[in-house]
Design an enzyme around this catalytic site. Structure first.
Site, short mmCIF file in Angstrom:
data_model
loop_
_atom_site.label_atom_id
_atom_site.label_comp_id
_atom_site.label_asym_id
_atom_site.label_seq_id
_atom_site.Cartn_x
_atom_site.Cartn_y
_atom_site.Cartn_z
N GLU A 15 -31.28 57.95 21.00
CA GLU A 15 -31.58 58.88 22.09
C GLU A 15 -32.94 58.56 22.69
O GLU A 15 -33.14 58.62 23.90
CB GLU A 15 -31.52 60.32 21.57
CG GLU A 15 -30.09 60.74 21.21
CD GLU A 15 -30.04 62.10 20.55
OE1 GLU A 15 -30.67 62.28 19.47
OE2 GLU A 15 -29.39 62.99 21.10
N GLY A 65 -31.38 60.15 16.80
CA GLY A 65 -32.53 60.33 17.69
C GLY A 65 -33.17 59.01 18.07
O GLY A 65 -33.77 58.89 19.14
N GLU A 116 -24.76 61.79 14.12
CA GLU A 116 -25.02 63.20 13.83
C GLU A 116 -23.77 63.96 13.39
O GLU A 116 -23.84 64.84 12.54
CB GLU A 116 -25.64 63.89 15.04
CG GLU A 116 -27.06 63.46 15.33
CD GLU A 116 -27.15 62.21 16.18
OE1 GLU A 116 -26.15 61.47 16.30
OE2 GLU A 116 -28.24 61.95 16.72
N ALA A 153 -33.79 61.19 13.78
CA ALA A 153 -34.65 62.30 13.36
C ALA A 153 -34.91 62.15 11.87
O ALA A 153 -34.07 61.64 11.14
CB ALA A 153 -33.96 63.62 13.63
N1 T1G Z 1 -34.75 60.02 8.20
C1 T1G Z 1 -35.45 59.85 7.06
N2 T1G Z 1 -35.09 59.03 6.06
C2 T1G Z 1 -33.95 58.34 6.23
C3 T1G Z 1 -33.15 58.45 7.40
C4 T1G Z 1 -33.60 59.33 8.41
N3 T1G Z 1 -32.92 59.49 9.54
N4 T1G Z 1 -32.08 57.63 7.25
C5 T1G Z 1 -32.20 57.05 6.06
N5 T1G Z 1 -33.31 57.47 5.44
C6 T1G Z 1 -33.83 57.06 4.13
C7 T1G Z 1 -32.79 57.23 3.04
O1 T1G Z 1 -32.80 58.57 2.56
C8 T1G Z 1 -33.29 56.23 2.02
O2 T1G Z 1 -34.43 56.81 1.42
C9 T1G Z 1 -33.83 55.09 2.89
O3 T1G Z 1 -34.06 55.66 4.19
C10 T1G Z 1 -32.88 53.94 3.01
O4 T1G Z 1 -31.66 54.52 3.45
C11 T1G Z 1 -31.94 64.87 17.23
C12 T1G Z 1 -31.10 65.41 14.80
C13 T1G Z 1 -30.42 54.16 8.68
C14 T1G Z 1 -28.24 52.96 8.40
O5 T1G Z 1 -27.80 60.03 10.32
O6 T1G Z 1 -27.22 55.88 8.19
O7 T1G Z 1 -31.19 62.04 14.68
O8 T1G Z 1 -33.67 56.65 -0.94
O9 T1G Z 1 -30.34 53.66 1.52
O10 T1G Z 1 -28.31 51.37 3.59
O11 T1G Z 1 -29.88 63.86 17.56
O12 T1G Z 1 -29.86 55.30 6.05
O13 T1G Z 1 -35.12 54.86 0.05
O14 T1G Z 1 -36.06 57.18 -0.40
O15 T1G Z 1 -29.21 54.51 3.62
O16 T1G Z 1 -30.28 50.30 4.88
C15 T1G Z 1 -29.30 60.80 12.45
C16 T1G Z 1 -28.75 58.16 8.53
C17 T1G Z 1 -30.28 61.81 12.00
C18 T1G Z 1 -28.98 57.99 10.02
C19 T1G Z 1 -30.07 52.68 6.73
N6 T1G Z 1 -29.48 59.58 11.71
N7 T1G Z 1 -29.17 56.98 7.85
O17 T1G Z 1 -29.10 52.34 5.74
O18 T1G Z 1 -30.57 52.36 3.67
S1 T1G Z 1 -29.97 63.31 12.84
C20 T1G Z 1 -28.69 59.29 10.68
C21 T1G Z 1 -28.31 55.94 7.71
C22 T1G Z 1 -30.63 63.04 14.39
C23 T1G Z 1 -30.97 63.84 16.70
C24 T1G Z 1 -30.45 64.19 15.34
C25 T1G Z 1 -28.85 54.81 6.88
C26 T1G Z 1 -29.40 53.64 7.70
P1 T1G Z 1 -34.85 56.34 -0.07
P2 T1G Z 1 -30.34 53.80 3.00
P3 T1G Z 1 -29.53 51.51 4.43
#
Ligand code: T1G
Length: 699
Positions: free
Chosen positions: A105, A102, A125, A61
């Site tokens: 998912e 997501g 999450e 997400a």
């Molecule tokens: N959405 C939007 N931006 C995201 C993002 C996301 N999910 N994840 C990372 N970014 C941005 C981050 O802020 C940074 O931005 C850039 O991408 C690079 O990130 C319904 C509700 C994916 C493993 O928790 O673990 O899904 O600083 O520096 O080291 O069930 O980011 O460049 O402007 O970390 O290569 C669940 C969290 C959401 C994944 C990449 N997903 N992200 O790592 O780069 S909740 C997460 C990470 C959800 C559903 C629920 C990591 C990465 P900027 P980065 P990276």
């Protein structure tokens, strides 16, 4: 457009294209649904491939939409996944690099899944204080079995795709194929194959969750999570949601998952975890330093000083594979420093954190020397010498003579003025503070102190390097104590005043540790050494004669009670035992001091202890923001979460103040300003202004 749609001999390819990680924002979700409908209505299309452009299949997400109406706007992720799952034409998800939250998912809603090896597969999450909210708690157990799924959901930890291709339990693995070669071509071929087959195509939701003793395992999972989940509601809710699906079937489980998600996303713990997630990333962005600022190459590092700090600092770089030239003034100090580094690595080998052969490889990256000339090719030189301006002056004047042009000269100073240090050189633009926290090879926090002439590319270089050595770097302006120590100074001041007014060390520590701090101020001081604080106070009494302090800590130090290292400090200690035992002698000394200073002791409640300690941080933090020493409140929170043991589930002092409400923080500060020692409470104007607007530090 957040999604591309192309066709290839009867196969429609829907490509998520929402950089940086194909977050499933509203536009992306709508694009997928539009693509699915287009494919359904095109008689030439027999199958659909879902894939991601760039560095991820999907990072889940779009967390930038969290708590905004867009996140709940149709098509929600649940709608997108239902559309995929109910497609009459088979959908093949082709996954590379990252399929998280997501994103995973969504892939679980597809009929088939292909993956390149090395892809990070996770439902993280729980790390954001929520749970998978689009069917992950229901589909993943059906895809890979109850045990593996629960483990992934409750820990949020990523698993590499190759480990999920085939599963030990009855179900087949998550992936129908692991593709070593061209994933796109393989996906098209697979899609053509299944597109030619008669449906219906397999739905993960229709698989059974086979487990010999599901109820028992779930109870076991609950017991093992209880400790980990102490202050966080999400892990246990994850188990509840999985259990609901096991007991009551997919649809009821899905509905319950939704209820849990909506409840968790509102919790202060989830707000704190998301705040920390964003804060970590926001810290590396410096408002007036463009993201594309060219950085200098750091191939070789020099470290001056092989003491506790210098040795730890050197380890950070060699851990990242960057060779270090380690300079000391005397051979025995150099030998001692190297021996300490080796001992630290040996301890890691013993704990299984480091392979034996890696130890020698790391030690080989250190070039010990007694000569400054050996630093002349270094791209960055970090000094960690004695904290005294005269010594720093000698070092920087010498560095100015030998360091190559363009080398970055960094000071690990924790209290001295980086502008004055820079002025010892003819290249102040290359001078910066890199304030590591002890133990430097362990603590994540790095304060990057920006001098008034520090060049922007120096800052950009150090921030990038910090990421490489796995530090959370926060930029601080130049002031006494920068961000962390300047605030902790007021925290300790309040702790000491409360001893004068009626509290005792064990009570203060217990109250703030109950609030969530790893260690209260007095146990911490006994661990670090009370003489360190004593030296800083003596300097302060000279520099800020108008600032009043309790002298109880000086009285304690005058008796030689420096803490654990002298067998006694605020607490008593027994040989070989680090337990802090309340000291009758010290408590009597505290009561006598109150009498000597004419303060009538009173009972001080835990709530007042916590407010005075935490709001002292908040008030000083507000001043730091107003002065521009820190550029954003989340930077201050990151300093406290990664360097001072502030409880993560409260998000840092500034977010905690927002949670309490600045209106209430202001009232409390005004109340303490009217009490004895109220002179220490000069309310930061920013708190009153924000409170009057009904706002917080973080919006
Ligand atoms: N959405 C939007 N931006 C995201 C993002 C996301 N999910 N994840 C990372 N970014 C941005 C981050 O802020 C940074 O931005 C850039 O991408 C690079 O990130 C319904 C509700 C994916 C493993 O928790 O673990 O899904 O600083 O520096 O080291 O069930 O980011 O460049 O402007 O970390 O290569 C669940 C969290 C959401 C994944 C990449 N997903 N992200 O790592 O780069 S909740 C997460 C990470 C959800 C559903 C629920 C990591 C990465 P900027 P980065 P990276």
């Amino acid at each position: 457009m957040a999604v591309d749609y192309t066709t290839h001999d009867g196969v429609a390819v829907i490509t998520l294209n929402n950089p940086p990680v194909n977050g499933l924002g509203l536009a992306t979700r709508a694009g997928i649904v539009a693509g699915m409908e287009r494919a359904q209505n095109d008689p030439a299309i027999t199958a659909i491939v879902l894939t991601g452009a760039g560095k991820a299949f999907s990072g889940g997400a779009d967390i930038t939409e969290f708590n905004s109406p867009k996140a709940m706007q149709e098509p929600t992720l649940a709608t997108v996944i239902k559309t995929v799952e109910n497609s009459a034409k088979p959908v093949v998800a082709a996954i590379h690099s990252v399929a998280m939250g997501g994103g995973l998912e969504l892939a679980l809603g597809a009929h088939y899944r292909l993956a390149a090896p090395g892809a990070q597969i996770a439902l993280p999450e729980v790390k954001l204080g929520i749970l998978p909210g689009a069917g992950g708690t229901q589909r993943l157990p059906r895809a890979i079995g109850l045990e593996a799924a629960l483990n992934m959901i409750v820990t949020g930890a990523p698993v590499l795709s190759e480990k999920l291709a085939h599963h030990g339990l009855a179900q087949s693995g998550l992936f129908d194929e692991l593709v070593e070669g061209d994933l796109g071509q393989a996906a098209l071929a697979f899609a053509r194959k299944v597109g030619a087959q008669q449906g219906p195509h397999p739905k993960v939701r229709e698989r059974k969750i086979e487990h010999p003793n599901a109820e028992g395992f779930i109870q076991f999972a609950r017991n093992s999570v209880a400790g980990l989940a102490k202050n966080f509601p999400a892990p246990l809710k994850c188990i509840d949601a999985v259990e609901a699906g096991v007991k009551n079937g997919f649809d009821k489980g899905l509905a319950f998952e939704r209820e849990c998600f909506v409840a968790l996303v509102q919790t202060p713990e989830s707000r704190a975890l998301r705040h920390a997630f964003f804060g970590e990333r926001a810290a590396s962005k410096i408002p007036d330093v463009p993201a594309d600022t060219p950085v200098r190459e750091i191939a070789r590092v020099g470290v001056i000083g092989a003491g506790t700090m210098g040795g730890g600092i050197a380890m950070n770089f060699i851990n990242a594979g960057i060779p270090v030239t380690l300079l000391e003034t005397k051979q025995e100090a150099l030998d001692r420093g190297l021996a300490t580094i080796r001992k630290n690595y040996e301890a890691n080998v013993k704990k299984g954190k480091l392979k034996p052969e890696a130890l020698e490889a790391r030690m080989a990256l250190i070039t010990p020397t007694l000569s400054y000339d050996d630093l002349k090719n270094a791209d960055l030189i970090v000094e960690a010498v004695f904290e005294e301006l005269g010594v720093k002056e000698q070092v920087f004047r010498r560095l100015d003579e030998i360091a190559r042009p363009g080398a970055i000269l960094a000071s690990n100073t924790s209290t001295l003025d980086v502008n004055r240090i820079a002025a010892f050189t003819k290249r102040p633009q290359d001078v910066v503070g890199m304030h590591f926290f002890s133990p430097a090879n362990v603590m994540k926090l790095l304060e990057v102190v920006r001098g008034k002439e520090t060049a922007k590319d120096v800052l950009a270089t150090v921030m990038k390097l910090a990421k490489k050595i796995k530090k959370t770097a926060v930029v601080s302006g130049v002031c006494d104590g920068f961000i962390g120590n300047r605030m902790i100074e007021q925290y300790i001041r309040q702790a000491l005043f409360m001893l004068d007014e009626g509290a005792l060390p064990a009570q203060v520590d217990r109250a703030i540790e109950k609030f969530g701090f790893a260690m209260g101020p007095f146990r911490m001081s006994d661990l670090a050494g009370n003489d360190i604080g004593w030296a800083i106070r003596k300097r302060r009494y000279q520099e800020y004669p108008e600032m009043q302090y309790s002298k109880i800590a000086d009285r304690l130090c005058e008796t030689g009670r420096f803490g654990q290292k002298t067998g006694g400090g605020w607490y008593d200690y027994k040989a070989g035992d680090r337990t802090a035992y309340p000291s009758k002698r010290v408590d009597e000394m505290i009561v006598a001091y109150s009498k000597d200073t004419g303060i009538a002791r009173r009972k001080i409640g835990d709530e007042e202890i916590v407010e005075r300690l935490v709001f002292a941080l908040v008030n000083e933090g507000a001043k730091i923001l107003e002065e521009g020493i820190a550029s954003k409140a989340s930077d201050i929170d990151m300093v406290y979460l990664t360097g001072y043991g502030f409880p993560l589930y409260r998000g840092g002092p500034m977010l905690y103040a927002d949670t309490v409400g600045l209106y209430n923080v202001e009232r409390a500060i005004r109340r303490y300003a009217a009490q004895p020692n109220g002179h220490a409470w000069q309310l930061a104007p920013g708190i009153a202004e924000l409170a009057a607007q009904g706002r917080g530090f973080n919006g």
